[in-house]
Design a protein around this motif. Structure first.
Motif, mmCIF file in Angstrom:
data_model
loop_
_atom_site.group_PDB
_atom_site.id
_atom_site.type_symbol
_atom_site.label_atom_id
_atom_site.label_comp_id
_atom_site.label_asym_id
_atom_site.label_seq_id
_atom_site.Cartn_x
_atom_site.Cartn_y
_atom_site.Cartn_z
ATOM 1 N N ALA A 180 -7.283 5.108 3.394
ATOM 2 C CA ALA A 180 -7.816 3.996 4.176
ATOM 3 C C ALA A 180 -7.961 4.326 5.661
ATOM 4 O O ALA A 180 -8.771 3.724 6.352
ATOM 5 N N ASN A 181 -7.166 5.274 6.139
ATOM 6 C CA ASN A 181 -7.166 5.600 7.559
ATOM 7 C C ASN A 181 -8.007 6.858 7.785
ATOM 8 O O ASN A 181 -7.644 7.940 7.331
ATOM 9 N N PRO A 182 -9.135 6.763 8.494
ATOM 10 C CA PRO A 182 -10.016 7.933 8.653
ATOM 11 C C PRO A 182 -9.354 9.110 9.373
ATOM 12 O O PRO A 182 -9.654 10.259 9.065
ATOM 13 N N MET A 218 0.861 -1.175 0.000
ATOM 14 C CA MET A 218 0.000 0.000 0.000
ATOM 15 C C MET A 218 0.907 1.238 0.000
ATOM 16 O O MET A 218 1.795 1.358 0.828
ATOM 17 N N ASN A 219 0.642 2.174 -0.900
ATOM 18 C CA ASN A 219 1.438 3.405 -0.921
ATOM 19 C C ASN A 219 0.849 4.428 0.045
ATOM 20 O O ASN A 219 -0.205 4.209 0.634
ATOM 21 N N ILE A 220 1.524 5.542 0.202
ATOM 22 C CA ILE A 220 1.128 6.542 1.202
ATOM 23 C C ILE A 220 -0.264 7.114 0.916
ATOM 24 O O ILE A 220 -1.058 7.335 1.831
ATOM 25 N N SER A 221 -0.589 7.349 -0.350
ATOM 26 C CA SER A 221 -1.920 7.883 -0.692
ATOM 27 C C SER A 221 -3.020 6.902 -0.315
ATOM 28 O O SER A 221 -4.063 7.300 0.207
ATOM 29 N N ASP A 222 -2.778 5.606 -0.590
ATOM 30 C CA ASP A 222 -3.757 4.589 -0.228
ATOM 31 C C ASP A 222 -3.920 4.507 1.293
ATOM 32 O O ASP A 222 -5.022 4.343 1.803
ATOM 33 N N GLU A 223 -2.800 4.616 2.001
ATOM 34 C CA GLU A 223 -2.831 4.557 3.463
ATOM 35 C C GLU A 223 -3.638 5.725 4.034
ATOM 36 O O GLU A 223 -4.443 5.557 4.949
ATOM 37 N N ILE A 224 -3.429 6.912 3.476
ATOM 38 C CA ILE A 224 -4.170 8.094 3.936
ATOM 39 C C ILE A 224 -5.658 7.927 3.662
ATOM 40 O O ILE A 224 -6.497 8.246 4.506
ATOM 41 N N LEU A 271 -7.030 14.530 8.635
ATOM 42 C CA LEU A 271 -5.915 15.478 8.732
ATOM 43 C C LEU A 271 -5.534 16.024 7.353
ATOM 44 O O LEU A 271 -5.239 17.214 7.209
ATOM 45 N N GLN A 272 -5.539 15.160 6.358
ATOM 46 C CA GLN A 272 -5.241 15.611 4.998
ATOM 47 C C GLN A 272 -6.281 16.645 4.548
ATOM 48 O O GLN A 272 -5.934 17.687 3.996
ATOM 49 N N ASN A 273 -7.553 16.371 4.824
ATOM 50 C CA ASN A 273 -8.609 17.322 4.468
ATOM 51 C C ASN A 273 -8.433 18.650 5.198
ATOM 52 O O ASN A 273 -8.618 19.723 4.607
#
Length: 124
Positions: free
Chosen positions: A9-11, A1-7, A16-18
């Motif tokens: 997948a993790n609520p 899983m890459n970092i974008s997928d991890e972000i 935090l990204q939003n």
């Protein structure tokens, strides 16, 4: 899983990204560019961080007040639930008072309605 997928997948990480994206959009709308290391001197950045930290302390203090209010409400709700919940010989409203089953039957929900109304909830 890459970092974008991890972000995604993790609520928590997604939230935090939003927040970062929304805050950056607000900053771009308000200022001509995003954060720039040359916007302040070192002491200017320290002062700015101090001011932001004080704002954070205000927010944390407000959250602490709200948490205390919620804990008091939960304690009251739990005490009334204990009064009605015990199916056998005794029911406890707190660690000191005991009520026999006839007390519960005679009460007809009055204690619960009173607590709900005190807490600002509609009783049935």
């Amino acid at each position: 899983m890459n970092i974008s997928d991890e972000i995604l997948a993790n609520p928590i990480l997604h939230e935090l990204q939003n927040l970062l994206e929304n805050q950056t959009a607000k900053g771009i709308a308000k200022y001509p560019n995003t954060v720039n290391v040359d916007d302040y001197s070192l002491s200017g950045w320290i002062k700015h961080a101090q001011e932001e930290t004080l704002d954070k302390l205000v927010y944390l203090t407000c959250m602490k007040v709200k948490a205390t209010e919620m804990e008091l409400k939960i304690d009251k709700l739990l005490s009334i639930a204990r009064f009605y919940a015990h199916p056998q010989t005794y029911a406890w409203i707190d660690d000191k008072s005991r009520y026999i089953p006839s007390d519960i039957e005679d009460d007809k929900g009055n204690k619960a309605r009173k607590v709900l109304e005190e807490l600002g909830y509609e009783s049935y």
